[in-house]
Every structure is written in structure tokens, then in C-alpha cells.
Scaffold this active site. Structure first.
Site, PDB file in Angstrom:
ATOM      1  N   ASP A 244       0.906  -1.237   0.099  1.00 46.97           N
ATOM      2  CA  ASP A 244      -0.002   0.111   0.058  1.00 46.97           C
ATOM      3  C   ASP A 244       0.867   1.223   0.154  1.00 46.97           C
ATOM      4  OD1 ASP A 244      -2.922   1.160   0.463  1.00 46.97           O
ATOM      5  OD2 ASP A 244      -1.596   1.934   1.798  1.00 46.97           O
ATOM      6  N   ILE A 245       0.538   2.088  -1.037  1.00 51.98           N
ATOM      7  CA  ILE A 245       1.243   3.422  -0.938  1.00 51.98           C
ATOM      8  C   ILE A 245       1.035   4.148   0.287  1.00 51.98           C
ATOM      9  CG2 ILE A 245       1.890   5.550  -2.159  1.00 51.98           C
ATOM     10  CD1 ILE A 245       0.887   4.203  -4.830  1.00 51.98           C
ATOM     11  N   GLU A 287      -4.829   2.217  -4.142  1.00 50.00           N
ATOM     12  CA  GLU A 287      -3.352   2.361  -4.070  1.00 50.00           C
ATOM     13  C   GLU A 287      -2.675   1.129  -3.558  1.00 50.00           C
ATOM     14  OE1 GLU A 287      -4.907   4.390  -0.472  1.00 50.00           O
ATOM     15  OE2 GLU A 287      -5.558   4.141  -2.523  1.00 50.00           O
TER      16      GLU A 287
END
Length: 366
Positions: A244-245, A287
Site C-alpha cells: 500500500d502506498i 493504491e
């Protein structure tokens, strides 16, 4: 970037089949000539011109078969030379039989030659575009039947008796019907190819994330289900990484959705560069990205996750600011399902988030 293997397009598949058919046709021609030449020579029915045309064609067809084996990327040479030689020989042999003989002496070479002519039409329709093959078939028919028709109309070829006009009309009609049948088959083939291309495009769209060009959640789900089944059946190792960003909402707020989209595209390239050919990675949603690593245990999966995290941290993104990712890692255990694997990977990811982000966290079974 590793992804779901892309199947060959319908056009590529058809081209491969055409190559296979061409090889078979060449070797069938070589085999036929190898039998006909000595058979006709021994029985004494071989035409004068066939005594040297048969061996010439045998050499040419053998050369074309060897060429196609060495250069399968250049089949046009074989189509051009092979098709031109076959059709030219058949037309020339039929005309020589008609114009240099009579019913008694030339009926055998005439009938055998004209019976082989549909092979030239069929071969053209198999390996050439419909328009080109139709032109070739039309020219071949015209080259044979126009001179004969003109000669008959002018009162020549009387040595053949009254049978020649009837025989000529019969053969011309049969060849015309044969060509019409090939046109219908070619139309059906083209329609099939177009429908398969549309299906292939739809399947690609259904399994590809349009922003990053990576496999989407649907494609990753299919891959993961398949590898979980293999792991359960054969006790194979399997690991899953969920990424996950970090602070992606801040990126969107500061640089707009276009800037966020650029980050997603660039991160997908960074991610793909760290994977093996057997790994499957794609955009899981928003994301989040998922990596399915078959044949990799926890130590290897942790090493892969750390390489990905470090590569993202070191990459210079186009918006000019550093980007980091949090990674959750888990591996397959006997009795696992896709859902249990994903739940553990998701729990590991949120553990990394809670512990400060930009790190790798393992979530194993108790």
C-alpha cells in the site's frame, strides 16, 4: 513486469497454423512427386515435359521446405515461389497436353493435371489474403481456359474431336465452383478471426488495469486461486505480499489525481522490475498492489518485500517527492484458502501501517 501470460492473438495463432499447413503441403508435394515421377516413368505414361519438370519441382519444393525450416519468419518467399511454380506448371502442362497432342495421346496428362489444379487454389486461399488468392485463382483459370476457349471457337484443336469443348466446359465449371467454395470458406475464416480478436480484446480489458497496464483484481484472483489449489494438492510453497502506498491521499490532494495516477504507473514499473518471471503482480485496488510468489517461502518473500520497499523509497518519482510503501507478507499453510491468505496479508499490511509505515511486516499463523 510479471503478469498473467498473454495468449497469442488470433492473427498470430492463424499465422502459426498457416506455417504448419504450408510445411505439410510442401512435404506432401515432395512425397507425391517422389511417387509419381518413378511410377509414370516405369509405366511409360509420363509426358515428355514431366521427365525434367518433375525433378525440377522436387528440388524446388525441397529447397522451400528447408528454407521455411531455417527462416519461419519469411514465409512470403515460400508462398510466392511455391504458389507461382505450382500454378505455372499445372497451367503449362495442361496447355501443352492440349495443344501438342490429341484425345488419345494426351487425355491422361490433361486429366491428371487439371485434377491437381484445385490444390493450387486451395493452397493460395490457406496462406494468402482472400483478395490476393482470388486474383491468383482467377489468373490461373484464365491462363488455362481462355486460350483453349479461343482455340476451340476458332476451329482449332479438331484433332481432339467433339469431346474437347464438353470436357473444357465441364472442367471450367468445376474449377469455378471450387473457387466459389474456397471464397466462402475464406469468408468464414475471416469472420472467425475477427470474432476471436474481439473476444481477445474483451478478455484483455476484463483482466487488465487500464491505468497501470498490470493485471487487475480479477486476474490476480484467478492466479491466486490456481496457486492455492496447487499448494494444497502438492504441498508447494507459496507467499503473498500486499503493498500500500503510504499517505497516498496526501499525494492526490497536493498534486491532483493526475499526479496520483503518475505515481501509480511509476510504482508499477518499479514493482515489476523486482519480480521473477514466475511471480504475478497487479493492482489490487486503489493504491494497493498484490504480489503472488509461487515457490517462495517466508525468508524469500521477506527478502523480496524488502527489495521492493527499498526500490520504491530510492526511486525518483516524476512529481519530485519521495514515495514509500508498506508491505504485508504471509505464506501458505496446509488448509489455507485464498481468503485466509488474503486476510493474513491484509492484517500484516495494517500492522506495518500502525508501526509507522515504510516497512515490511510478517503475519504468520500462531
Amino acid at each position: 513486469m510479471s503478469s498473467v501470460p498473454s495468449p497469442a492473438s488470433p492473427l498470430e495463432t492463424m499465422a502459426q497454423r498457416e506455417l504448419t499447413i504450408t510445411r505439410r503441403l510442401l512435404w506432401a508435394g515432395i512425397s507425391a512427386l517422389s511417387v509419381l515421377w518413378p511410377l509414370e516413368a516405369v509405366t511409360g505414361v509420363i509426358a515428355t515435359w514431366d521427365r525434367w519438370l518433375y525433378p525440377l519441382m522436387l528440388v524446388v519444393f525441397t529447397g522451400l521446405a528447408l528454407w521455411l525450416r531455417r527462416r519461419p519468419d519469411k514465409p512470403q518467399v515460400v508462398y510466392l515461389i511455391g504458389g507461382a511454380m505450382l500454378n505455372t506448371y499445372l497451367v503449362a502442362a495442361a496447355l501443352m497436353a492440349i495443344f501438342t497432342g490429341d484425345l488419345q495421346s494426351s487425355i491422361f496428362p490433361l486429366v491428371t493435371t487439371t485434377h491437381w489444379m484445385p490444390l493450387g487454389y486451395a493452397a493460395a486461399f490457406v496462406v494468402m489474403a482472400r483478395r490476393a488468392s482470388l486474383i491468383l485463382a482467377g489468373l490461373t483459370m484464365a491462363a488455362l481456359f481462355v486460350p483453349v476457349g479461343v482455340a476451340i471457337a476458332m476451329g482449332h484443336l479438331t484433332v481432339w474431336g467433339p469431346q474437347l469443348p464438353v470436357l473444357t466446359a465441364n472442367l471450367a465449371l468445376a474449377h469455378g465452383v471450387f473457387i466459389l467454395g474456397l471464397i466462402s470458406i475464406a469468408s468464414l475464416r475471416n469472420g472467425y478471426i475477427r470474432s476471436q480478436e474481439r473476444i481477445a480484446v474483451m478478455e484483455t480489458l476484463a483482466s487488465t488495469d487500464m491505468l497501470t497496464s498490470m493485471p487487475n483484481r480479477r486476474a490476480l484472483t484467478q492466479q491466486l486461486q490456481s496457486h492455492v489449489a496447487l499448494a494444497n494438492r502438492h504441498a508447494q510453497t507459496l507467499s503473498v505480499l500486499m503493498l500500500d502506498i503510504d499517505h497516498f491521499k496526501v499525494i492526490n490532494d497536493q498534486y491532483g489525481h493526475a499526479g496520483g495516477d503518475d505515481v501509480l504507473r511509476e510504482l508499477s514499473a518499479v514493482l515489476g522490475a523486482q519480480l521473477r518471471a514466475s511471480d504475478h503482480a497487479g493492482r489490487w485496488g486503489g493504491e494497493e498492489f498484490l504480489v503472488v510468489a509461487p515457490g517462495v517461502g517466508l525468508p524469500g518473500a521477506m527478502d523480496l518485500a524488502e527489495r521492493i520497499r527499498a526500490a520504491v523509497e530510492q526511486y525518483r518519482f516524476s512529481h519530485g517527492q519521495p514515495v514509500t510503501v508498506s508491505v504485508g507478507v504471509t505464506d501458505f499453510r496446509p488448509g489455507d484458502t485464498m481468503d485466509t491468505l488474503l486476510r493474513r496479508a491484509d492484517a500484516a499490511l495494517y500492522g506495518a501501517k500502525r508501526q509507522g509505515r515504510n516497512q515490511v511486516t510478517l503475519q504468520a499463523l500462531p
